[in-house]
Design a protein around this motif. Structure first.
Motif, short mmCIF file in Angstrom:
data_model
loop_
_atom_site.label_atom_id
_atom_site.label_comp_id
_atom_site.label_asym_id
_atom_site.label_seq_id
_atom_site.Cartn_x
_atom_site.Cartn_y
_atom_site.Cartn_z
N THR A 107 48.54 114.92 -129.39
CA THR A 107 48.33 113.87 -130.39
C THR A 107 47.70 114.52 -131.62
OG1 THR A 107 47.99 112.22 -128.69
CG2 THR A 107 47.22 111.67 -130.89
N SER A 108 48.32 114.29 -132.76
CA SER A 108 47.78 114.77 -134.03
C SER A 108 46.98 113.62 -134.66
CB SER A 108 48.91 115.20 -134.97
OG SER A 108 48.38 115.61 -136.20
N TYR A 109 45.68 113.86 -134.84
CA TYR A 109 44.80 112.84 -135.41
C TYR A 109 44.54 113.14 -136.87
CZ TYR A 109 43.72 111.82 -130.52
OH TYR A 109 43.81 111.49 -129.19
N ARG A 110 44.52 112.07 -137.67
CA ARG A 110 44.19 112.22 -139.08
C ARG A 110 43.49 110.97 -139.57
NH1 ARG A 110 47.86 110.09 -142.88
NH2 ARG A 110 47.44 111.80 -144.28
N ILE A 111 42.70 111.12 -140.61
CA ILE A 111 42.08 109.96 -141.24
C ILE A 111 43.20 109.17 -141.89
CG2 ILE A 111 40.52 109.23 -143.08
CD1 ILE A 111 38.73 111.59 -142.35
N ALA A 112 43.21 107.86 -141.66
CA ALA A 112 44.37 107.04 -141.99
C ALA A 112 44.65 106.90 -143.49
CB ALA A 112 44.21 105.65 -141.38
N ASP A 113 43.62 106.70 -144.31
CA ASP A 113 43.87 106.43 -145.73
C ASP A 113 42.61 106.73 -146.55
OD1 ASP A 113 42.18 104.30 -145.15
OD2 ASP A 113 43.79 102.83 -145.13
N ARG A 114 42.69 106.46 -147.84
CA ARG A 114 41.55 106.75 -148.73
C ARG A 114 40.32 105.91 -148.42
NH1 ARG A 114 44.54 107.58 -154.57
NH2 ARG A 114 45.67 109.43 -153.90
N LYS A 115 40.54 104.67 -148.01
CA LYS A 115 39.41 103.82 -147.66
C LYS A 115 38.64 104.42 -146.48
CE LYS A 115 38.27 99.10 -146.32
NZ LYS A 115 38.79 97.78 -145.97
N ALA A 116 39.37 104.88 -145.47
CA ALA A 116 38.73 105.52 -144.31
C ALA A 116 38.07 106.84 -144.70
CB ALA A 116 39.76 105.73 -143.21
N ALA A 117 38.71 107.59 -145.60
CA ALA A 117 38.14 108.85 -146.06
C ALA A 117 36.84 108.60 -146.84
CB ALA A 117 39.14 109.60 -146.93
N ALA A 118 36.82 107.55 -147.65
CA ALA A 118 35.61 107.21 -148.40
C ALA A 118 34.48 106.84 -147.43
CB ALA A 118 35.88 106.07 -149.37
N ARG A 119 34.83 106.12 -146.37
CA ARG A 119 33.85 105.76 -145.34
C ARG A 119 33.30 107.02 -144.68
NH1 ARG A 119 30.06 102.87 -143.03
NH2 ARG A 119 30.17 102.74 -140.79
#
Length: 155
Positions: A107-119
């Motif tokens: 499973t490749s995990y990544r931060i979903a979007d900019r809102k999640a990255a800002a969090r």
């Protein structure tokens, strides 16, 4: 009335000599979740267990030194970031074929979007403050956030 003639009393009584910058020896090492969050932020294309599996016990000593982030339970670190800290992390299957021809799926995990990255950036800065470190530079933090897709450009 006590006389201030002891060196410690005199030094403490003069507020002009107080420096608010943290002493480097007072800064605690990074928390594992902080190191993991920063690793996720710096790898916008995703990470798999192949990227994070520790090969030796010495690998664990490299955490927080700018080296590879090592863990034995990537899915647990991801679950903690999702469930305990509210960062949206997406996962998708990736097929891997070894040099011997054996295949498996990770499973490749990544931060979903900019809102999640800002969090995630807010959390990293909070953890840095808690252990006596300064925040990420604002330009760098924004650069990290901008690497991720903007899922709601109309908002």
């Amino acid at each position: 009335m006590t006389k201030k003639n002891h060196p410690a009393q005199v030094a403490d009584s003069d507020i002009r000599g107080i420096d608010s910058t943290p002493d480097p020896k007072d800064i605690k090492p990074p928390y594992k979740v902080e190191t993991f969050s920063l690793y996720m932020l710096t790898h916008p294309n995703g990470i798999t267990a192949l990227n994070t599996n520790a090969r030796t016990f010495a690998d664990f000593d490299k955490n927080g030194t700018g080296k590879q982030f090592y863990t034995t339970c990537l899915h647990t670190d991801v679950a903690k970031l999702r469930n305990q800290y509210g960062v949206d992390v997406s996962g998708e299957p990736v097929k891997y074929v070894s040099r011997h021809g054996y295949s498996t799926t990770f499973t490749s995990y990544r931060i979903a979007d900019r809102k999640a990255a800002a969090r995630a950036v807010v959390l990293v800065n909070r953890w840095r403050t808690d252990r006596g470190e300064s925040h990420l530079p604002p330009e760098y933090a924004q650069q990290l956030i901008n690497q991720f897709p903007d899922t709601n450009p109309t908002e």
